[in-house]
Design a protein around this motif. Structure first.
Motif, PDB file in Angstrom:
ATOM      1  N   TYR A  74      28.597  40.778  52.931  1.00 12.27           N
ATOM      2  CA  TYR A  74      28.617  40.432  51.512  1.00 12.27           C
ATOM      3  C   TYR A  74      29.925  40.842  50.854  1.00 12.27           C
ATOM      4  O   TYR A  74      30.550  41.828  51.244  1.00 12.27           O
ATOM      5  CB  TYR A  74      27.516  41.182  50.753  1.00 12.27           C
ATOM      6  CG  TYR A  74      26.151  41.029  51.346  1.00 12.27           C
ATOM      7  CD1 TYR A  74      25.307  40.005  50.929  1.00 12.27           C
ATOM      8  CD2 TYR A  74      25.700  41.906  52.334  1.00 12.27           C
ATOM      9  CE1 TYR A  74      24.050  39.860  51.476  1.00 12.27           C
ATOM     10  CE2 TYR A  74      24.440  41.760  52.883  1.00 12.27           C
ATOM     11  CZ  TYR A  74      23.620  40.731  52.453  1.00 12.27           C
ATOM     12  OH  TYR A  74      22.377  40.596  53.001  1.00 12.27           O
ATOM     13  N   ILE A  75      30.270  40.112  49.781  1.00  9.87           N
ATOM     14  CA  ILE A  75      31.367  40.504  48.890  1.00  9.87           C
ATOM     15  C   ILE A  75      30.893  40.286  47.450  1.00  9.87           C
ATOM     16  O   ILE A  75      30.377  39.216  47.118  1.00  9.87           O
ATOM     17  CB  ILE A  75      32.644  39.672  49.131  1.00  9.87           C
ATOM     18  CG1 ILE A  75      33.136  39.837  50.574  1.00  9.87           C
ATOM     19  CG2 ILE A  75      33.742  40.081  48.135  1.00  9.87           C
ATOM     20  CD1 ILE A  75      34.301  38.934  50.937  1.00  9.87           C
ATOM     21  N   TRP A  76      31.072  41.311  46.616  1.00 10.52           N
ATOM     22  CA  TRP A  76      30.782  41.226  45.189  1.00 10.52           C
ATOM     23  C   TRP A  76      32.030  41.637  44.412  1.00 10.52           C
ATOM     24  O   TRP A  76      32.882  42.351  44.926  1.00 10.52           O
ATOM     25  CB  TRP A  76      29.680  42.198  44.774  1.00 10.52           C
ATOM     26  CG  TRP A  76      28.334  41.973  45.350  1.00 10.52           C
ATOM     27  CD1 TRP A  76      27.326  41.200  44.828  1.00 10.52           C
ATOM     28  CD2 TRP A  76      27.796  42.561  46.543  1.00 10.52           C
ATOM     29  NE1 TRP A  76      26.219  41.274  45.634  1.00 10.52           N
ATOM     30  CE2 TRP A  76      26.477  42.097  46.691  1.00 10.52           C
ATOM     31  CE3 TRP A  76      28.304  43.419  47.508  1.00 10.52           C
ATOM     32  CZ2 TRP A  76      25.666  42.469  47.748  1.00 10.52           C
ATOM     33  CZ3 TRP A  76      27.493  43.795  48.572  1.00 10.52           C
ATOM     34  CH2 TRP A  76      26.194  43.323  48.684  1.00 10.52           C
ATOM     35  N   ALA A  77      32.103  41.219  43.145  1.00  6.54           N
ATOM     36  CA  ALA A  77      33.147  41.708  42.239  1.00  6.54           C
ATOM     37  C   ALA A  77      32.523  41.888  40.857  1.00  6.54           C
ATOM     38  O   ALA A  77      31.747  41.042  40.408  1.00  6.54           O
ATOM     39  CB  ALA A  77      34.319  40.740  42.172  1.00  6.54           C
ATOM     40  N   ASP A  78      32.853  42.978  40.210  1.00  6.41           N
ATOM     41  CA  ASP A  78      32.350  43.259  38.863  1.00  6.41           C
ATOM     42  C   ASP A  78      33.249  42.529  37.866  1.00  6.41           C
ATOM     43  O   ASP A  78      34.189  43.095  37.315  1.00  6.41           O
ATOM     44  CB  ASP A  78      32.348  44.767  38.607  1.00  6.41           C
ATOM     45  CG  ASP A  78      31.831  45.121  37.228  1.00  6.41           C
ATOM     46  OD1 ASP A  78      31.243  44.243  36.563  1.00  6.41           O
ATOM     47  OD2 ASP A  78      32.020  46.278  36.813  1.00  6.41           O
ATOM     48  N   LEU A  79      32.966  41.255  37.659  1.00  2.00           N
ATOM     49  CA  LEU A  79      33.856  40.378  36.902  1.00  2.00           C
ATOM     50  C   LEU A  79      33.793  40.545  35.393  1.00  2.00           C
ATOM     51  O   LEU A  79      34.516  39.868  34.665  1.00  2.00           O
ATOM     52  CB  LEU A  79      33.573  38.919  37.287  1.00  2.00           C
ATOM     53  CG  LEU A  79      33.831  38.601  38.765  1.00  2.00           C
ATOM     54  CD1 LEU A  79      33.445  37.167  39.074  1.00  2.00           C
ATOM     55  CD2 LEU A  79      35.284  38.886  39.142  1.00  2.00           C
ATOM     56  N   ASN A  80      32.956  41.454  34.898  1.00  2.00           N
ATOM     57  CA  ASN A  80      32.959  41.761  33.460  1.00  2.00           C
ATOM     58  C   ASN A  80      33.118  43.266  33.213  1.00  2.00           C
ATOM     59  O   ASN A  80      32.947  43.733  32.093  1.00  2.00           O
ATOM     60  CB  ASN A  80      31.712  41.217  32.771  1.00  2.00           C
ATOM     61  CG  ASN A  80      30.424  41.793  33.347  1.00  2.00           C
ATOM     62  OD1 ASN A  80      30.443  42.619  34.255  1.00  2.00           O
ATOM     63  ND2 ASN A  80      29.303  41.343  32.816  1.00  2.00           N
ATOM     64  N   ASN A  81      33.442  44.003  34.267  1.00  2.00           N
ATOM     65  CA  ASN A  81      33.714  45.449  34.176  1.00  2.00           C
ATOM     66  C   ASN A  81      32.610  46.228  33.472  1.00  2.00           C
ATOM     67  O   ASN A  81      32.872  47.156  32.709  1.00  2.00           O
ATOM     68  CB  ASN A  81      35.068  45.703  33.498  1.00  2.00           C
ATOM     69  CG  ASN A  81      36.217  45.390  34.439  1.00  2.00           C
ATOM     70  OD1 ASN A  81      36.136  45.611  35.644  1.00  2.00           O
ATOM     71  ND2 ASN A  81      37.292  44.851  33.893  1.00  2.00           N
ATOM     72  N   ASP A  82      31.343  45.867  33.794  1.00  2.87           N
ATOM     73  CA  ASP A  82      30.221  46.617  33.206  1.00  2.87           C
ATOM     74  C   ASP A  82      29.600  47.590  34.213  1.00  2.87           C
ATOM     75  O   ASP A  82      28.476  48.037  34.047  1.00  2.87           O
ATOM     76  CB  ASP A  82      29.166  45.669  32.629  1.00  2.87           C
ATOM     77  CG  ASP A  82      28.454  44.845  33.694  1.00  2.87           C
ATOM     78  OD1 ASP A  82      28.921  44.800  34.858  1.00  2.87           O
ATOM     79  OD2 ASP A  82      27.423  44.233  33.365  1.00  2.87           O
ATOM     80  N   LEU A  83      30.351  47.912  35.264  1.00 11.16           N
ATOM     81  CA  LEU A  83      29.991  48.920  36.265  1.00 11.16           C
ATOM     82  C   LEU A  83      28.801  48.523  37.138  1.00 11.16           C
ATOM     83  O   LEU A  83      28.128  49.384  37.696  1.00 11.16           O
ATOM     84  CB  LEU A  83      29.741  50.287  35.614  1.00 11.16           C
ATOM     85  CG  LEU A  83      30.925  50.858  34.830  1.00 11.16           C
ATOM     86  CD1 LEU A  83      30.529  52.167  34.153  1.00 11.16           C
ATOM     87  CD2 LEU A  83      32.126  51.064  35.727  1.00 11.16           C
ATOM     88  N   ASP A  84      28.542  47.218  37.264  1.00 10.48           N
ATOM     89  CA  ASP A  84      27.538  46.757  38.221  1.00 10.48           C
ATOM     90  C   ASP A  84      27.997  45.438  38.838  1.00 10.48           C
ATOM     91  O   ASP A  84      29.025  44.883  38.448  1.00 10.48           O
ATOM     92  CB  ASP A  84      26.150  46.629  37.582  1.00 10.48           C
ATOM     93  CG  ASP A  84      26.046  45.517  36.552  1.00 10.48           C
ATOM     94  OD1 ASP A  84      26.633  44.429  36.749  1.00 10.48           O
ATOM     95  OD2 ASP A  84      25.367  45.721  35.537  1.00 10.48           O
ATOM     96  N   PHE A  85      27.254  44.979  39.800  1.00  9.54           N
ATOM     97  CA  PHE A  85      27.572  43.732  40.508  1.00  9.54           C
ATOM     98  C   PHE A  85      26.396  42.762  40.396  1.00  9.54           C
ATOM     99  O   PHE A  85      26.162  41.960  41.288  1.00  9.54           O
ATOM    100  CB  PHE A  85      27.858  44.037  41.984  1.00  9.54           C
ATOM    101  CG  PHE A  85      28.954  45.049  42.189  1.00  9.54           C
ATOM    102  CD1 PHE A  85      30.283  44.672  42.175  1.00  9.54           C
ATOM    103  CD2 PHE A  85      28.646  46.386  42.393  1.00  9.54           C
ATOM    104  CE1 PHE A  85      31.295  45.603  42.356  1.00  9.54           C
ATOM    105  CE2 PHE A  85      29.648  47.329  42.590  1.00  9.54           C
ATOM    106  CZ  PHE A  85      30.975  46.933  42.563  1.00  9.54           C
ATOM    107  N   ASP A  86      25.651  42.846  39.289  1.00  3.58           N
ATOM    108  CA  ASP A  86      24.387  42.133  39.134  1.00  3.58           C
ATOM    109  C   ASP A  86      24.464  40.835  38.348  1.00  3.58           C
ATOM    110  O   ASP A  86      23.485  40.101  38.277  1.00  3.58           O
ATOM    111  CB  ASP A  86      23.365  43.034  38.417  1.00  3.58           C
ATOM    112  CG  ASP A  86      23.076  44.302  39.184  1.00  3.58           C
ATOM    113  OD1 ASP A  86      23.281  44.316  40.409  1.00  3.58           O
ATOM    114  OD2 ASP A  86      22.654  45.283  38.550  1.00  3.58           O
ATOM    115  N   ASP A  87      25.586  40.562  37.718  1.00  9.05           N
ATOM    116  CA  ASP A  87      25.664  39.415  36.826  1.00  9.05           C
ATOM    117  C   ASP A  87      25.894  38.105  37.589  1.00  9.05           C
ATOM    118  O   ASP A  87      26.364  38.120  38.734  1.00  9.05           O
ATOM    119  CB  ASP A  87      26.786  39.648  35.809  1.00  9.05           C
ATOM    120  CG  ASP A  87      26.532  40.904  34.993  1.00  9.05           C
ATOM    121  OD1 ASP A  87      25.567  40.909  34.217  1.00  9.05           O
ATOM    122  OD2 ASP A  87      27.273  41.896  35.165  1.00  9.05           O
ATOM    123  N   PRO A  88      25.556  36.966  36.958  1.00  6.11           N
ATOM    124  CA  PRO A  88      25.795  35.681  37.619  1.00  6.11           C
ATOM    125  C   PRO A  88      27.254  35.558  38.065  1.00  6.11           C
ATOM    126  O   PRO A  88      28.157  36.016  37.370  1.00  6.11           O
ATOM    127  CB  PRO A  88      25.474  34.657  36.522  1.00  6.11           C
ATOM    128  CG  PRO A  88      24.525  35.366  35.612  1.00  6.11           C
ATOM    129  CD  PRO A  88      24.961  36.813  35.630  1.00  6.11           C
TER     130      PRO A  88
END
Length: 170
Positions: A74-88
């Motif tokens: 897997y690869i995730w990125a926190d694209l809104n800098n809210d300290l999680d990787f859960d967003d769409p």
């Protein structure tokens, strides 16, 4: 209220199953992390290594795993800098099933991603599917930095004779 002071913890209890290599191509700067070995507690902070791309940019990657076992990847990125990787759109790549080493794939920086600097998390698991946090038991987690920049002004082919001297090649 959800209050966070940092990214979630990602751990591993095995000393046998881990990432041995991770690299990217296609960015204006790329990650080349070869022979990284097993990180302490199954987590490696490689945020000093940077991938730079732009919204809509395609990035190729290759991951190597210890042992001949197959893994989920897997690869995730926190694209809104809210300290999680859960967003769409924050899960950039997922193998979807067990894959052998080396495993290669690609992902696209989501169109609309704001220019900025983001945490990118890479994870493998030999035993089962995993999320970006918690214990992988039989895998490893590595964090990197993703820098999103504006797409260059270049497009198409320049007219013959339209460029002179040093120039940027797109």
């Amino acid at each position: 209220t959800d209050f966070r002071t940092g990214y979630c913890v990602a751990t591993n209890t095995s000393t046998t199953y881990y990432l041995t290599d991770f690299s990217t191509t296609g960015g204006s700067t790329n990650i080349i992390n070869t022979a990284s070995g097993l990180s302490t507690n199954g987590y490696g902070d490689f945020t000093s290594m940077v991938l730079t791309s732009y919204p809509g940019g395609s990035v190729d990657f290759t991951a190597g795993f210890a042992t001949t076992a197959t893994y989920y990847f897997y690869i995730w990125a926190d694209l809104n800098n809210d300290l999680d990787f859960d967003d769409p759109d924050e899960q950039l790549a997922a193998s979807g099933n067990y894959v052998p080493s080396p495993y290669s794939g690609s992902f696209t920086i989501p169109v609309g991603t704001p220019v900025g600097t983001y945490r990118m998390r890479v994870r493998n698991s030999e035993l089962f599917t995993v999320g970006p946090c918690g214990s992988a038991n039989y895998g490893e987690t590595e964090d990197y930095t993703l820098v999103v920049v504006e797409q260059g002004q270049c497009s198409g082919m320049p007219d013959p004779g339209a460029t002179t001297g040093p120039s940027v090649i797109c």
